[in-house]
Design an enzyme around this catalytic site. Structure first.
Site, PDB file in Angstrom:
ATOM      1  N   HIS A 201       0.803  -1.230   0.000  1.00 17.46           N
ATOM      2  CA  HIS A 201       0.000   0.000   0.000  1.00 17.46           C
ATOM      3  C   HIS A 201       0.835   1.279   0.000  1.00 17.46           C
ATOM      4  CE1 HIS A 201       0.997  -0.107   4.264  1.00 17.46           C
ATOM      5  NE2 HIS A 201       0.653   1.154   4.326  1.00 17.46           N
TER       6      HIS A 201
HETATM    7  C1  UD1 Z   1      -2.081   5.415   5.905  1.00 20.60           C
HETATM    8  C2  UD1 Z   1      -0.779   5.873   6.566  1.00 20.60           C
HETATM    9  C3  UD1 Z   1       0.260   4.763   6.445  1.00 20.60           C
HETATM   10  C4  UD1 Z   1      -0.272   3.456   6.992  1.00 20.60           C
HETATM   11  C5  UD1 Z   1      -1.571   3.126   6.285  1.00 20.60           C
HETATM   12  C6  UD1 Z   1      -2.196   1.857   6.773  1.00 20.60           C
HETATM   13  C7  UD1 Z   1      -0.229   8.268   6.434  1.00 20.60           C
HETATM   14  C8  UD1 Z   1       0.627   9.256   5.766  1.00 20.60           C
HETATM   15  N1  UD1 Z   1      -0.225   7.040   5.871  1.00 20.60           N
HETATM   16  O1  UD1 Z   1      -1.815   5.197   4.527  1.00 20.60           O
HETATM   17  O2  UD1 Z   1       1.403   5.125   7.198  1.00 20.60           O
HETATM   18  O3  UD1 Z   1       0.682   2.443   6.785  1.00 20.60           O
HETATM   19  O4  UD1 Z   1      -2.498   4.202   6.508  1.00 20.60           O
HETATM   20  O5  UD1 Z   1      -3.339   1.535   6.036  1.00 20.60           O
HETATM   21  O6  UD1 Z   1      -0.859   8.578   7.415  1.00 20.60           O
HETATM   22  N2  UD1 Z   1      -9.209   4.872   1.743  1.00 20.60           N
HETATM   23  C9  UD1 Z   1     -10.409   4.221   1.716  1.00 20.60           C
HETATM   24  N3  UD1 Z   1     -11.001   3.919   2.916  1.00 20.60           N
HETATM   25  C10 UD1 Z   1     -10.443   4.224   4.123  1.00 20.60           C
HETATM   26  C11 UD1 Z   1      -9.214   4.886   4.124  1.00 20.60           C
HETATM   27  C12 UD1 Z   1      -8.596   5.197   2.936  1.00 20.60           C
HETATM   28  O7  UD1 Z   1     -10.960   3.930   0.660  1.00 20.60           O
HETATM   29  O8  UD1 Z   1     -11.035   3.897   5.158  1.00 20.60           O
HETATM   30  C13 UD1 Z   1      -8.536   5.178   0.457  1.00 20.60           C
HETATM   31  C14 UD1 Z   1      -8.790   6.600  -0.017  1.00 20.60           C
HETATM   32  O9  UD1 Z   1      -8.870   6.570  -1.413  1.00 20.60           O
HETATM   33  C15 UD1 Z   1      -7.527   7.320   0.392  1.00 20.60           C
HETATM   34  C16 UD1 Z   1      -6.488   6.232   0.265  1.00 20.60           C
HETATM   35  O10 UD1 Z   1      -7.138   5.028   0.633  1.00 20.60           O
HETATM   36  O11 UD1 Z   1      -7.260   8.425  -0.409  1.00 20.60           O
HETATM   37  C17 UD1 Z   1      -5.285   6.438   1.148  1.00 20.60           C
HETATM   38  O12 UD1 Z   1      -5.679   6.609   2.525  1.00 20.60           O
HETATM   39  P1  UD1 Z   1      -4.728   7.435   3.522  1.00 20.60           P
HETATM   40  O13 UD1 Z   1      -5.251   7.344   4.906  1.00 20.60           O
HETATM   41  O14 UD1 Z   1      -4.486   8.783   2.962  1.00 20.60           O
HETATM   42  O15 UD1 Z   1      -3.363   6.690   3.422  1.00 20.60           O
HETATM   43  P2  UD1 Z   1      -3.003   5.143   3.478  1.00 20.60           P
HETATM   44  O16 UD1 Z   1      -2.412   4.757   2.172  1.00 20.60           O
HETATM   45  O17 UD1 Z   1      -4.128   4.319   4.016  1.00 20.60           O
END
Ligand code: UD1
Length: 356
Positions: A201
């Site tokens: 991820h």
């Molecule tokens: C975040 C953390 C990362 C951690 C990871 C675990 C930061 C910078 N990154 O990354 O350190 O390892 O979480 O999962 O804080 N999304 C969904 N549903 C959700 C959450 C996210 O669909 O419940 C999708 C959205 O399109 C979003 C993308 O995932 O834009 C990324 O989510 P985000 O929380 O920004 O970062 P992660 O890649 O999950």
């Protein structure tokens, strides 16, 4: 004493759960749990609260997804009045996600003491958003709880006063130790006896679409010899849809993100784990399951020095070779890592609430 816990993203929950439990046993400690809403899908959040036996958050700031600046700003704006209202004695922040750094900035400007749990980890790679979050959070924290001795050295090198640093061990392993017996009871339909478990991820792996395609091609090749089980993170699923890689070969099984117990069971039974996660490098080391990390560096070097972790960076032939090495290796007992013993959160509670 009033303690405010800030959680927001999936890897925070298994770290906060044991600290909530340890402080619950202390008299005179009032705990308030704030969820920033950084992760909001049930599969990324609610199910973890249930399986980890965590209380419902007292408040969810419901920030949702966005760019780093937007998300961090939303957390800060929504958290500030909450901290002002509660006037906590300590705010506890976990790990290295955007919620962690945002909360540390808010609290330090309000002169509210911050304790960072899982402090001092460094990859040395400032292209990782988590590394920026770690640097900011550690500089601003009043008390830094570290999982391993290398973290203490990193902090001292950055000028953090040794009097603020407490080596307590790994809270995520507390949760693993507590829930492994329940995970062992998980039943799976049709799970092959031998398989590689994959999670990816990191933006560096999944947002670079040419690299993602190359990686998926290699995993498809691996799956011809060894079935591949791949629970797909929402960020990764979006990118895989973009490159049209959701109809995979029969050996490559794509799943929804897994709840804690199911994922722990999948790790425990895997012949090898291929990942870019930080926490999974630690969990596989504790379990003694071979781990191949698709990154150039790690903020958890102890998993390479004492554990099962091998970094392959962007070398896909090294990845293939390491899969071969892992499956032909006889199972060995994992080496114990100092203070990864299931009691880190109790040590944290003793420091925060001595005599309670
Ligand atoms: C975040 C953390 C990362 C951690 C990871 C675990 C930061 C910078 N990154 O990354 O350190 O390892 O979480 O999962 O804080 N999304 C969904 N549903 C959700 C959450 C996210 O669909 O419940 C999708 C959205 O399109 C979003 C993308 O995932 O834009 C990324 O989510 P985000 O929380 O920004 O970062 P992660 O890649 O999950």
């Amino acid at each position: 004493m009033k303690v405010l816990h800030i959680v927001g993203a999936r890897p925070n929950f298994m770290k906060a759960a044991p600290v909530l439990r340890a402080l619950k046993g202390r008299s005179g400690v009032e705990q308030i749990l704030i969820h920033t809403g950084q992760h909001y899908d049930a599969a990324m959040s609610d199910v973890f609260f249930t399986q980890l036996g965590m209380p419902e958050p007292d408040l969810n700031l419901a920030v949702g997804s966005g760019t780093h600046a937007w998300q961090t700003a939303q957390i800060m704006t929504r958290l500030e009045p909450v901290v002002l209202e509660h006037k906590p004695d300590w705010v506890l922040v976990y790990g290295d996600v955007n919620s962690t750094a945002a909360a540390a900035v808010v609290c330090s400007k309000l002169l509210v003491p911050v304790a960072h749990i899982e402090a001092g980890l460094r990859s040395g790679d400032r292209t990782m958003p988590e590394e920026i979050n770690r640097l900011v959070t550690d500089q601003l924290s009043d008390l830094l709880f570290t999982p391993s001795a290398d973290a203490d050295e990193n902090l001292k090198r950055e000028g953090i006063a040794p009097s603020k640093i407490r080596l307590v061990g790994n809270v995520m392993i507390d949760t693993l130790v507590r829930l492994l017996p329940l995970a062992e009871e998980q039943a799976f339909n049709g799970l092959p006896e031998r398989y590689a478990l994959v999670t990816l991820h990191r933006p560096s792996n999944v947002d670079d679409l040419a690299w993602l395609q190359a990686l998926l091609k290699t995993l498809t090749e691996v799956s011809k010899d060894l079935p591949v089980v791949f629970p797909v993170h929402p960020r990764t699923r979006e990118r895989m849809e973009e490159v049209g890689h959701l109809n995979c070969s029969p050996g490559l099984r794509l799943l929804e993100p897994k709840p804690y117990l199911e994922f722990l069971a999948l790790q425990r039974r895997a012949s090898v784990v291929i990942t870019d996660s930080g926490g999974i490098q630690e969990e596989t080391t504790f379990l003694g399951v071979p781990c191949i990390t698709v990154r150039e560096n790690t903020e958890r070097p102890i998993t390479v020095e004492l554990g099962t972790n091998r970094l392959v960076g962007r070398d896909l032939s090294a990845l293939r070779t390491q899969v071969g090495v892992a499956v032909s290796m006889p199972a060995t007992r994992p080496k114990p890592i100092p203070l990864w013993d299931g009691h880190a959160a109790e040590r944290i509670a003793s420091y925060l609430a001595p005599g309670c």
